[in-house]
Scaffold this motif. Structure first.
Motif, mmCIF file in Angstrom:
data_model
loop_
_atom_site.group_PDB
_atom_site.id
_atom_site.type_symbol
_atom_site.label_atom_id
_atom_site.label_comp_id
_atom_site.label_asym_id
_atom_site.label_seq_id
_atom_site.Cartn_x
_atom_site.Cartn_y
_atom_site.Cartn_z
ATOM 1 N N ARG A 157 0.843 -1.202 0.000
ATOM 2 C CA ARG A 157 0.000 0.000 0.000
ATOM 3 C C ARG A 157 0.875 1.248 0.000
ATOM 4 N NH1 ARG A 157 -3.667 -2.050 5.046
ATOM 5 N NH2 ARG A 157 -4.244 -4.083 4.150
ATOM 6 N N PHE A 206 -5.112 4.529 -0.517
ATOM 7 C CA PHE A 206 -3.773 4.129 -0.953
ATOM 8 C C PHE A 206 -3.766 3.769 -2.438
ATOM 9 C CE2 PHE A 206 -5.916 0.235 0.276
ATOM 10 C CZ PHE A 206 -5.455 -0.734 -0.610
ATOM 11 N N PRO A 235 -2.248 0.886 -4.881
ATOM 12 C CA PRO A 235 -1.697 -0.464 -4.717
ATOM 13 C C PRO A 235 -0.411 -0.646 -5.522
ATOM 14 C CG PRO A 235 -3.514 -0.512 -6.286
ATOM 15 C CD PRO A 235 -3.404 0.913 -5.790
ATOM 16 N N LEU A 268 -9.490 1.515 1.979
ATOM 17 C CA LEU A 268 -9.452 0.309 2.796
ATOM 18 C C LEU A 268 -10.695 0.199 3.673
ATOM 19 C CD1 LEU A 268 -7.544 -2.042 3.699
ATOM 20 C CD2 LEU A 268 -6.775 -0.508 5.522
#
Length: 422
Positions: free
Chosen positions: A268, A278, A280, A303
């Motif tokens: 992240r 975030f 990836p 998330l």
């Protein structure tokens, strides 16, 4: 192992075998990096394995695939398929060349080998088919399961799903939409698969079909499109999160989006200070035709730290908010630029008493240009300016332009930052 048995094995492993725990996934990741260092000339020469952006990946394309295939060679095959609308040709060794649909505005080619096509098909069936669809495939006396796939381009990757028990119908989005709706009515599917905005247009057209499953691909599915499609189809819309980098995630039976950490290692790269957003950084542990190792995506993921009732032990997301270029930017009181995430903009538009039927917003410095169908310009402008005022940001100049349709084969981008403020 022949292709059919390979697809079956990957289906069984994905559907019914338990997911590996965190420690097992970390051990597999370290073993994979050691093997990549031995096999790839790009990584063999480096002391550390770097994080690569998409442009860096493309500049080293031949070093990052097992067969030394050049970017020019792969692009030529993909462009010829685009022109001729024939997506069957392969490179030697049965290598399929795919062309991404260009969410970020730039199209990219990728390579997939025969064994990887089988893995993708098995995993996709395992993650996305509901029990009724699976029973239909397994029952030799039932008709074959019919999949309707709406995309700009087909691929050998997708047709791997076809068999005697699965009928694959490809609907080419470069054709007139009315023609596609006529064809769809003549061949009602059990499973309807399309980009989010295409699903919304199908729902508006209301063809006389009743799919058992509806699956959104290739674009962010926002709340209004979801509601429209689910009201028409009377089923919950499932989602597949896929990109050039592979099969990245899918929604579960509880409706939550899970990252595909059974075959991916995902780091992240945090955005801002909230801790939940975030970018990836993807390493695909199962692809060997082309290595995707520490490959940074510009997707904005949010998330969800809560436990998922489906029991799957992988990272869950509250949402896929979009690409980095969908984040708008405005000056804060401190003088620095602050992000305005696309969800804020969508919520402001949809909270209006009469929201526009369609809209697009582009940022050019301190000017936000709005194109829309329906709605009131004054109310839309007020809603957008309120975002800046609530967050202590310098309000942008709001301008309105006539609505123009995007080509149906293009990725539909509703919010884009083309130029940040200086």
């Amino acid at each position: 192992m022949n292709d059919r048995l390979s697809v079956l094995w990957h289906f069984v492993r994905t559907r019914w075998l338990p997911s590996p725990g965190v420690l097992a996934r970390e051990r597999r990741y370290r073993r994979f990096l050691a093997r990549v260092r031995r096999e790839s000339p790009f990584y063999r020469e480096r002391d550390e394995i770097p994080i690569l952006t998409k442009s860096e990946f493309l500049s080293h394309f031949s070093e990052l695939n097992r067969f030394g295939i050049s970017l020019e060679e792969a692009t030529d095959v993909a462009l010829r398929a685009e022109r001729e609308r024939d997506f069957r040709p392969e490179l030697s060794g049965g290598i399929t060349v795919g062309f991404s649909s260009g969410t970020s505005g730039t199209r990219h080619v990728f390579l997939v080998g025969p064994s990887e096509r089988c893995r993708w098909a098995g995993e996709m069936f395992a993650r996305m088919l509901d029990p009724a669809s699976l029973r239909q495939i397994l029952n030799p006396f039932a008709r074959p399961l019919r999949l309707a796939f709406f995309l700009r381009a087909s691929s050998n990757l997708y047709t791997t799903l076809a068999s005697r028990r699965v009928k694959f119908d490809y609907y080419d989005l470069t054709k007139p939409f009315s023609e596609l709706m006529s064809d769809l009515s003549l061949a009602p599917p059990d499973v309807l698969i399309a980009p989010a905005t295409v699903l919304a247009e199908i729902a508006k057209a209301a063809p006389p079909i009743r799919p058992r499953q509806v699956i959104s691909v290739a674009e962010v599915l926002d709340a209004r499109d979801r509601s429209l499609v689910e009201q028409w189809a009377s089923v919950r819309v499932a989602e597949v999160y896929q990109a050039t980098e592979g099969f990245l995630g899918s929604s579960c039976r509880a409706g939550r989006m899970h990252l595909n950490e059974e075959t991916l290692h995902i780091e992240r790269f945090p955005i801002g200070d909230s801790g939940d957003r975030f970018h990836p950084v993807i390493t695909d542990l199962a692809r060997s035709t082309q290595w995707f190792v520490r490959h940074r995506l510009n997707d904005v993921l949010i998330l969800d730290p809560s436990h998922c009732p489906c029991g799957r032990r992988t990272t869950t997301l509250r949402s896929i908010e979009g690409r980095a270029e969908e984040v708008m930017w405005l000056p804060a009181n401190s003088g620095t630029l602050a992000p305005v995430f696309p969800d804020l903009v969508r919520q402001a538009i949809y909270a209006l008493e009469v929201p526009p039927d369609r809209y697009r917003i582009e940022q050019h410095g301190m000017r936000w240009e709005v194109r829309m169908q329906g709605g009131e310009e004054r109310l839309v402008a007020s809603a957008l300016l309120a975002i800046a005022n609530r967050n202590g940001l310098t309000p942008p100049e709001i301008g309105f332009l006539p609505w123009t349709d995007q080509a149906p084969a293009e990725k539909q981008k509703r919010i884009r930052c083309l130029e940040k403020p200086i």
